[in-house]
Design a protein around this motif. Structure first.
Motif, PDB file in Angstrom:
ATOM      1  N   MET A  34     -13.769   6.849 -16.874  1.00  0.00           N
ATOM      2  CA  MET A  34     -12.562   7.018 -16.078  1.00  0.00           C
ATOM      3  C   MET A  34     -11.676   5.795 -16.313  1.00  0.00           C
ATOM      4  O   MET A  34     -12.128   4.663 -16.155  1.00  0.00           O
ATOM      5  N   PRO A  35     -10.431   6.016 -16.670  1.00  0.00           N
ATOM      6  CA  PRO A  35      -9.531   4.887 -16.940  1.00  0.00           C
ATOM      7  C   PRO A  35      -9.314   3.990 -15.715  1.00  0.00           C
ATOM      8  O   PRO A  35      -9.438   4.426 -14.570  1.00  0.00           O
ATOM      9  N   ILE A  36      -8.998   2.746 -15.989  1.00  0.00           N
ATOM     10  CA  ILE A  36      -8.834   1.739 -14.935  1.00  0.00           C
ATOM     11  C   ILE A  36      -7.726   2.112 -13.957  1.00  0.00           C
ATOM     12  O   ILE A  36      -7.799   1.770 -12.771  1.00  0.00           O
ATOM     13  N   LEU A  37      -6.728   2.826 -14.405  1.00  0.00           N
ATOM     14  CA  LEU A  37      -5.619   3.213 -13.527  1.00  0.00           C
ATOM     15  C   LEU A  37      -6.111   4.100 -12.379  1.00  0.00           C
ATOM     16  O   LEU A  37      -5.651   3.964 -11.245  1.00  0.00           O
ATOM     17  N   PHE A  38      -7.068   4.977 -12.666  1.00  0.00           N
ATOM     18  CA  PHE A  38      -7.636   5.813 -11.605  1.00  0.00           C
ATOM     19  C   PHE A  38      -8.385   4.964 -10.577  1.00  0.00           C
ATOM     20  O   PHE A  38      -8.302   5.211  -9.377  1.00  0.00           O
ATOM     21  N   TRP A  39      -9.109   3.969 -11.062  1.00  0.00           N
ATOM     22  CA  TRP A  39      -9.848   3.087 -10.147  1.00  0.00           C
ATOM     23  C   TRP A  39      -8.885   2.297  -9.260  1.00  0.00           C
ATOM     24  O   TRP A  39      -9.161   2.085  -8.078  1.00  0.00           O
ATOM     25  N   ILE A  40      -7.783   1.865  -9.821  1.00  0.00           N
ATOM     26  CA  ILE A  40      -6.788   1.131  -9.025  1.00  0.00           C
ATOM     27  C   ILE A  40      -6.228   2.029  -7.930  1.00  0.00           C
ATOM     28  O   ILE A  40      -6.124   1.623  -6.758  1.00  0.00           O
ATOM     29  N   ILE A  41      -5.882   3.256  -8.291  1.00  0.00           N
ATOM     30  CA  ILE A  41      -5.352   4.199  -7.299  1.00  0.00           C
ATOM     31  C   ILE A  41      -6.390   4.469  -6.214  1.00  0.00           C
ATOM     32  O   ILE A  41      -6.065   4.480  -5.016  1.00  0.00           O
ATOM     33  N   LEU A  42      -7.643   4.660  -6.606  1.00  0.00           N
ATOM     34  CA  LEU A  42      -8.692   4.934  -5.620  1.00  0.00           C
ATOM     35  C   LEU A  42      -8.940   3.736  -4.710  1.00  0.00           C
ATOM     36  O   LEU A  42      -9.203   3.902  -3.509  1.00  0.00           O
ATOM     37  N   CYS A  43      -8.859   2.542  -5.247  1.00  0.00           N
ATOM     38  CA  CYS A  43      -9.021   1.342  -4.409  1.00  0.00           C
ATOM     39  C   CYS A  43      -7.864   1.199  -3.422  1.00  0.00           C
ATOM     40  O   CYS A  43      -8.080   0.833  -2.261  1.00  0.00           O
ATOM     41  N   ILE A  44      -6.661   1.518  -3.848  1.00  0.00           N
ATOM     42  CA  ILE A  44      -5.513   1.481  -2.935  1.00  0.00           C
ATOM     43  C   ILE A  44      -5.684   2.518  -1.834  1.00  0.00           C
ATOM     44  O   ILE A  44      -5.416   2.252  -0.655  1.00  0.00           O
ATOM     45  N   ILE A  45      -6.164   3.711  -2.199  1.00  0.00           N
ATOM     46  CA  ILE A  45      -6.431   4.754  -1.199  1.00  0.00           C
ATOM     47  C   ILE A  45      -7.470   4.272  -0.199  1.00  0.00           C
ATOM     48  O   ILE A  45      -7.327   4.471   1.013  1.00  0.00           O
ATOM     49  N   SER A  46      -8.502   3.601  -0.683  1.00  0.00           N
ATOM     50  CA  SER A  46      -9.545   3.081   0.212  1.00  0.00           C
ATOM     51  C   SER A  46      -8.993   2.040   1.175  1.00  0.00           C
ATOM     52  O   SER A  46      -9.340   2.032   2.360  1.00  0.00           O
ATOM     53  N   ILE A  47      -8.140   1.185   0.687  1.00  0.00           N
ATOM     54  CA  ILE A  47      -7.553   0.152   1.544  1.00  0.00           C
ATOM     55  C   ILE A  47      -6.666   0.790   2.607  1.00  0.00           C
ATOM     56  O   ILE A  47      -6.702   0.396   3.780  1.00  0.00           O
ATOM     57  N   TYR A  48      -5.875   1.794   2.215  1.00  0.00           N
ATOM     58  CA  TYR A  48      -5.064   2.515   3.199  1.00  0.00           C
ATOM     59  C   TYR A  48      -5.943   3.144   4.273  1.00  0.00           C
ATOM     60  O   TYR A  48      -5.636   3.093   5.464  1.00  0.00           O
ATOM     61  N   ASP A  49      -7.041   3.753   3.837  1.00  0.00           N
ATOM     62  CA  ASP A  49      -7.930   4.410   4.796  1.00  0.00           C
ATOM     63  C   ASP A  49      -8.590   3.399   5.727  1.00  0.00           C
ATOM     64  O   ASP A  49      -8.764   3.665   6.918  1.00  0.00           O
ATOM     65  N   LEU A  50      -8.922   2.248   5.207  1.00  0.00           N
ATOM     66  CA  LEU A  50      -9.516   1.209   6.053  1.00  0.00           C
ATOM     67  C   LEU A  50      -8.519   0.659   7.071  1.00  0.00           C
ATOM     68  O   LEU A  50      -8.847   0.459   8.231  1.00  0.00           O
ATOM     69  N   LYS A  51      -7.282   0.421   6.625  1.00  0.00           N
ATOM     70  CA  LYS A  51      -6.282  -0.195   7.495  1.00  0.00           C
ATOM     71  C   LYS A  51      -5.639   0.795   8.456  1.00  0.00           C
ATOM     72  O   LYS A  51      -5.454   0.493   9.630  1.00  0.00           O
TER      73      LYS A  51
END
Length: 165
Positions: free
Chosen positions: A1-18
């Motif tokens: 999976m390309p790094i861009l997908f991981w970046i998007i998923l990490c941003i989604i996780s941070i939004y969900d946490l906050k």
């Protein structure tokens, strides 16, 4: 999976946490990027990705109907299915479940350390009977339930899936 997908998923996780929500814009961006990747490749993985997305979305929707999952989590699961495709689907479900359980245990420990006391089945049954007797409808979807952000556990499960497969 390309790094861009991981970046998007990490941003989604941070939004969900906050904010306890998953932004639809980021999910659409991830789906569009995967569609571009599939369009540029010579293989016919569209059907695999769509099938996997539909299966995970359906599983999440069943949990939504059972009031065990939020709508944003259902959309996230559908997106994850689309991103990963149908290959090794059982393994993906295993790692998502294991990561979700692990994060849930830590969320429970955190809540207990902050004074949360889980209700016994008898207490829950008594409250349900009283609610029906008085004709009251609970005000919140989550009322007294312990909730946890789901996106971080999905990203952890996805990382485990790609690490061990």
């Amino acid at each position: 999976m390309p790094i861009l997908f991981w970046i998007i998923l990490c941003i989604i996780s941070i939004y969900d946490l906050k904010e306890n929500r998953i932004p639809n814009k980021l999910l659409v961006i991830a789906i569009l990027l995967k569609s571009v990747v599939l369009a540029t490749s010579s293989s016919l993985n569209y059907i695999d990705s769509i099938l996997s997305g539909l299966v995970l979305f359906t599983l999440g929707f069943i949990f939504f109907i059972l009031r065990a999952m939020s709508p944003g989590d259902v959309k996230l699961l559908g997106t994850i299915g689309y991103l990963t495709g149908i290959t090794q689907f059982g393994s993906l479900l295993f790692y998502l479940t294991m990561a979700g359980g692990l994060v849930a245990v830590f969320c429970l420990f955190d809540a207990i350390s902050q004074g949360y006391k889980p209700k016994s089945l008898k207490q829950k049954a008594d409250e349900l009977a009283l609610t029906k007797e008085l004709g009251k409808i609970p005000h919140s979807r989550y009322e007294q339930k312990l909730v946890m952000p789901f996106a971080p556990s999905v990203v952890i499960g996805l990382a485990l899936f790609y690490y061990f497969n």
